[in-house]
Design an enzyme around this catalytic site. Structure first.
Site, PDB file in Angstrom:
ATOM      1  N   ASP A  47      39.669  11.118  44.884  1.00 46.13           N
ATOM      2  CA  ASP A  47      39.977  10.704  43.288  1.00 46.13           C
ATOM      3  C   ASP A  47      38.741  10.285  42.643  1.00 46.13           C
ATOM      4  O   ASP A  47      38.124   9.393  43.131  1.00 46.13           O
ATOM      5  CB  ASP A  47      41.022   9.744  43.196  1.00 46.13           C
ATOM      6  CG  ASP A  47      41.810   9.540  41.936  1.00 46.13           C
ATOM      7  OD1 ASP A  47      40.972  10.116  40.908  1.00 46.13           O
ATOM      8  OD2 ASP A  47      42.578   8.852  41.669  1.00 46.13           O
ATOM      9  N   GLY A 107      43.439  14.221  45.519  1.00 44.73           N
ATOM     10  CA  GLY A 107      42.782  13.817  44.364  1.00 44.73           C
ATOM     11  C   GLY A 107      43.560  12.847  43.679  1.00 44.73           C
ATOM     12  O   GLY A 107      44.306  11.961  43.982  1.00 44.73           O
ATOM     13  N   HIS A 108      43.434  12.917  42.108  1.00 51.39           N
ATOM     14  CA  HIS A 108      44.315  11.914  41.443  1.00 51.39           C
ATOM     15  C   HIS A 108      45.531  12.024  41.365  1.00 51.39           C
ATOM     16  O   HIS A 108      46.487  10.951  41.393  1.00 51.39           O
ATOM     17  CB  HIS A 108      43.585  12.185  39.972  1.00 51.39           C
ATOM     18  CG  HIS A 108      44.080  10.901  39.157  1.00 51.39           C
ATOM     19  ND1 HIS A 108      43.891   9.589  39.120  1.00 51.39           N
ATOM     20  CD2 HIS A 108      45.009  11.156  37.789  1.00 51.39           C
ATOM     21  CE1 HIS A 108      44.272   8.784  38.141  1.00 51.39           C
ATOM     22  NE2 HIS A 108      44.895   9.753  37.365  1.00 51.39           N
ATOM     23  N   PHE A 109      46.285  13.242  41.303  1.00 49.15           N
ATOM     24  CA  PHE A 109      47.690  13.515  41.473  1.00 49.15           C
ATOM     25  C   PHE A 109      48.050  13.819  42.863  1.00 49.15           C
ATOM     26  O   PHE A 109      48.601  14.942  43.061  1.00 49.15           O
ATOM     27  CB  PHE A 109      47.856  14.611  40.333  1.00 49.15           C
ATOM     28  CG  PHE A 109      47.983  14.041  38.737  1.00 49.15           C
ATOM     29  CD1 PHE A 109      49.009  13.135  38.532  1.00 49.15           C
ATOM     30  CD2 PHE A 109      47.148  14.367  38.161  1.00 49.15           C
ATOM     31  CE1 PHE A 109      49.019  12.837  37.169  1.00 49.15           C
ATOM     32  CE2 PHE A 109      47.040  14.003  36.699  1.00 49.15           C
ATOM     33  CZ  PHE A 109      47.834  13.217  36.256  1.00 49.15           C
TER      34      PHE A 109
END
Length: 290
Positions: free
Chosen positions: A240, A266-268
């Site tokens: 992330d 990553g972020h999601f």
């Protein structure tokens, strides 16, 4: 549970329409899922379907996001204190007295305000890129913190974060090549449709500016961890570039029993590692959310 059993509702809180997704038997332990920027409760659709056989799930859209009301910035005091107030109003309206929290991104300062101010109501916390320590901030935030200091000078750069290219990047950065095909295009398309509504970019700019005050709350959040020792599970994308993995590892400073899992995501992370996260959450809540 079938994903077709998910229920969509809208109720009025403080004169505003608040949309939320719900599934599962209200007699079961409740899990409240708080989304981040620039998403909505849509990000939890898979996890809700996966857990609803054993849990009662409530996933609201924050004001300004998803299918909830999005009044103009002149008509609503956009900030994380106000979003917390609305979220608590919804939970009170629904009779959710005790619940576990799942927090991601913007959901973290909202959920952690609730937990630190009403510790008796929160049974456990799951955090996915939901920060409570300065260590989690990456260079991504440099322009946002500069904007907090001088809005006019840095607004053009910050507006770039509201473009379709930036929204798609939030979903795809840090994702292994063999998992990119798990991210459906409606994720960033739906988020961007929300951002592109008239007046919504001004809403987001106001929340970007207000984010700085969340950091003032970190000492209280950390004191809550030390004093009340809530069970905490961190399921975090190690790649992330918005909230780095150091933000996950920092929870262990005040919560030595925190369960920290860094995923190749990553972020999601729910989009690409939903099965792994659902299994971790089910095991964790099975031990702590009563």
């Amino acid at each position: 549970m079938s994903s077709f059993a998910l229920r969509a509702h809208t109720v009025t809180v403080d004169g505003l329409d608040v949309f939320y997704r719900e599934a599962g038997d209200p007699a079961n332990p409740t899990l409240v899922l708080l989304h981040g920027f620039p998403s909505s409760s849509h990000m939890y659709r898979g996890l809700i379907a996966e857990l609803a056989d054993s849990y009662h799930l409530i996933a609201p859209d924050h004001i300004g996001f998803g299918a909830s009301a999005a009044p103009a910035v002149e008509d609503f005091a956009y900030g994380f204190e106000k979003l917390t107030e609305i979220t608590l109003g919804l939970l009170d309206r629904l009779g959710a007295e005790r619940f576990a929290l799942y927090i991601q991104d913007y959901g973290a300062p909202i959920g952690l305000r609730i937990a630190s101010r009403h510790p008796e109501r929160v049974t456990a916390i799951v955090t996915q890129s939901g920060n409570a320590y300065l260590e989690g901030f990456t260079p991504f935030w440099d322009v946002l913190f500069a904007h907090a200091e001088d809005r006019a000078a840095h607004e053009p750069a910050v507006r770039e974060l509201l473009t379709a290219e930036a929204t798609r990047w939030q979903y795809t950065h840090g994702v292994p090549a063999d998992r990119l095909d798990r991210i459906a295009p409606e994720t960033w398309t739906l988020d961007q449709a929300g951002l592109d509504r008239p007046g919504n970019k001004e809403i987001q700019l106001q929340l970007f500016w207000d984010y700085q005050f969340n950091l003032d709350g970190y000492p209280a959040f950390q004191e809550y961890f030390r004093t009340h020792r809530p069970p905490l599970l961190a399921v975090w994308g190690r790649n992330d570039e918005i909230f780095g993995p150091a933000g996950a590892e920092a929870f262990a400073r005040d919560l030595p029993d925190a369960e920290i899992h860094l995923l190749d995501a990553g972020h999601f992370a729910l989009e690409t590692h939903g099965e792994e996260i659902a299994a971790l959450v089910r095991d964790f809540l099975g031990r702590h959310a009563k």
